[in-house]
Write an enzyme that holds these catalytic residues in place. Structure first.
Site, mmCIF file in Angstrom:
data_model
loop_
_atom_site.group_PDB
_atom_site.id
_atom_site.type_symbol
_atom_site.label_atom_id
_atom_site.label_comp_id
_atom_site.label_asym_id
_atom_site.label_seq_id
_atom_site.Cartn_x
_atom_site.Cartn_y
_atom_site.Cartn_z
ATOM 1 N N SER A 172 -4.514 -3.165 -7.146
ATOM 2 C CA SER A 172 -3.250 -3.375 -7.855
ATOM 3 C C SER A 172 -3.496 -4.186 -9.140
ATOM 4 O O SER A 172 -4.250 -3.732 -10.001
ATOM 5 C CB SER A 172 -2.245 -4.032 -6.907
ATOM 6 O OG SER A 172 -0.965 -4.023 -7.447
ATOM 7 N N HIS A 199 -0.698 1.873 -8.149
ATOM 8 C CA HIS A 199 0.496 2.356 -7.416
ATOM 9 C C HIS A 199 1.041 3.567 -8.168
ATOM 10 O O HIS A 199 2.251 3.721 -8.332
ATOM 11 C CB HIS A 199 1.581 1.275 -7.366
ATOM 12 C CG HIS A 199 1.183 0.009 -6.662
ATOM 13 N ND1 HIS A 199 1.144 -0.096 -5.290
ATOM 14 C CD2 HIS A 199 0.808 -1.196 -7.143
ATOM 15 C CE1 HIS A 199 0.765 -1.325 -4.955
ATOM 16 N NE2 HIS A 199 0.556 -2.014 -6.062
ATOM 17 N N GLU A 213 -2.036 4.717 -4.497
ATOM 18 C CA GLU A 213 -2.255 3.726 -3.437
ATOM 19 C C GLU A 213 -3.308 4.228 -2.448
ATOM 20 O O GLU A 213 -3.507 5.429 -2.291
ATOM 21 C CB GLU A 213 -0.936 3.449 -2.709
ATOM 22 C CG GLU A 213 0.054 2.714 -3.604
ATOM 23 C CD GLU A 213 1.365 2.358 -2.909
ATOM 24 O OE1 GLU A 213 1.575 2.775 -1.763
ATOM 25 O OE2 GLU A 213 2.180 1.654 -3.545
#
Lengths: 338, 338
Positions: free
Chosen positions: B149, B191, B218
């Protein structure tokens, strides 16, 4: 509809209907949720294409589960936007879609508008019927054919049947059915940005690289015209039209496992906002004049005049550098422009 | 860390650390939400890259607002996956990020893992500090540097600062800040499919066509290795890595109004599932062997043997067509294979 060659010739000799330009009419593939209360860009453009005050519009609500209510809404909207007449044509079965009385309703219209709903229902009821053929014939004689959401999807030769949203293309996430074929070699998807339909359109292009994938955002129209042998797509409305060109694709669509993310390498993408023009035959953007900043243009014009004056002065031999500097300072006091 | 040339030379002569291959180490940009309970493909691959049972891993939780709790989770996970040791290195201010004691913690690690959180916090605290430099130095000496992330975004030279989801690229919908620069000429978003980040990554590529846009789903990693002068990106995990190459782009990014959809025509897109290898220098897919269907291969081998037998028989002149048909029928009774 004409029954024989003689009548067709006679029809060709007749004056075109008011509001209809001879030759294939424009197609408007609208991405759904077109603005109905504010600027109404897309719907106003449709009424304009249908002939404005001469517009006689057929609303086809077959895709919808709410027939009469949907017609009521578009009837009010199109009349408010200046259309002369609005009628409904709502076959609900293939039998009705072959009924000559219903089919004849399309004979005199200048615009056809297919509502949203379920495109498989629309296709199941009208594809390959006299009513479906009459929509194609109307398009051929110059009538604008528009559709929103399901009504957009059905226009192409190949139609997205259904399938979930999601950005990543996955094996078998969607299916293709046959559309009306008003435009060939493409597949049209709608609510494109809003429902995140990149993945399913990419999956179709990966499986069928000869099809151009066209994704239309909400309150946006892909307006397809046929002029001078060229099929051009012009974007109108608030969102964008996204195009996937898979001619150079490398994919594993023939062997990927069910639900696995698909390899789709080398897809050429075009994201086209309002005003963009795309050549569907050559599959490329039609370059447009770059916007000119008016203050920059004015400055350049002034500089040009100054330079010509300078050249004249030098040629006449009547000016010293000091005189020139003074004259220029008088003409353009410091700080006048940035 | 070495203080002078002599010590650096001495360091170069030393055996490499167990678990570290000399030369720049791999980078793992993980798209967030990597599986922690099931197959743990991505995290297991990281521990493997870090040297498996020799792995000594530093967890950098600076991006997160939950420092110790995050370290506890990854500590347990990496040890369960076989790592020898896990330490925390958590600068919370630029002062701490210049503290020699903290910086020295990275000297002996074989892997660095940056957690998720807020990439602007991570960048604000460590970019341009001794700690940031130590991460780069570790990468250069062969240590695997992974981040999930926010920890993925910070690895590239240019970093997505923040911005909303949405498929259609719009003017000023996102901003770019400087990342650590472990990999040049690209911008990494995460994401990607799940938070619908096509639009913001496309906006960045439209404004900065020299940057390759890399969007990581993800539970998926873009693993970047430097071998033989080539920078290769390999995809691991459940989702896909999407690449936008804007070299041939036509865009109006220099003049579009704020929040207007952007023109981005001619972007080459690559959607890459697990196992795909992409050459970041040439910006193209590395073609891999097509999968071979074993039953098809076996059938072909049998056919080859039959043909050789037939050729021998014909050459020997000892067989009639009828004999041949009978012999073949005995060898391959009808219906044995489809």
């Amino acid at each position: 509809m004409p029954n024989g060659l003689d009548e067709q010739d006679a029809a060709a000799d007749r004056d075109p209907q008011p509001g209809v330009t001879p030759g294939p009419g424009p197609l408007m593939a609208i991405g759904g949720a077109e603005d109905k209360l504010g600027k109404r860009t897309v719907l106003a453009s449709f009424v304009e294409h249908a002939g404005g005050e001469h517009a006689r519009i057929a609303v086809v609500p077959t895709a919808s589960s709410l027939g009469p209510e949907v017609v009521e809404v578009y009837d009010a909207l199109f009349r408010k936007l200046g259309a002369a007449d609005v009628i409904a044509a709502r076959p609900e079965t293939r039998e009705e879609a072959n009924d000559p009385g219903l089919v004849a309703r399309l004979d005199t219209v200048t615009g056809i508008f297919m509502t949203g709903g379920n495109q498989l229902k629309l296709s199941a009821v009208i594809s390959g019927t006299a009513f479906g053929d009459a929509i194609k014939a109307a398009h051929e004689r110059g009538v604008v054919v528009a559709g929103t959401s399901a009504g957009a999807s059905i226009q192409s030769s190949h139609m997205v049947a259904f399938g979930p949203g999601g950005q990543t293309p996955k094996q078998r996430m969607t299916q293709v059915a046959a559309g009306l074929g008003l435009v060939d070699s493409c597949v049209i998807d709608q609510h494109f940005g809003q429902r995140n339909r990149y993945g399913r359109l990419l999956m179709i292009v990966a499986q069928s690289p000869s099809l151009l994938g066209i994704g239309v955002d909400e309150d946006t129209a892909a307006v397809i015209t046929h002029t001078g042998g060229e099929d051009l797509l012009t974007v109108e409305g608030r969102g964008a039209v996204t195009i996937f060109d898979g001619r150079a694709i490398v994919s594993n669509a023939h062997e990927a496992r069910k639900t696995a993310p698909l390899l789709a390498s080398g897809v050429v993408m075009h994201v086209l906002p309002e005003g963009s023009v795309f050549d569907l035959t050559e599959r490329r953007l039609v370059r447009q004049q770059a916007e000119v900043d008016p203050s920059e243009a004015e400055e350049l014009a002034v500089a040009g005049r100054d330079l010509r004056r300078l050249a004249r002065d030098i040629a006449a031999g009547d000016v010293s550098p000091t005189q020139l500097r003074r004259r220029r300072a008088r003409q353009h006091p410091e700080g006048e422009r940035a």
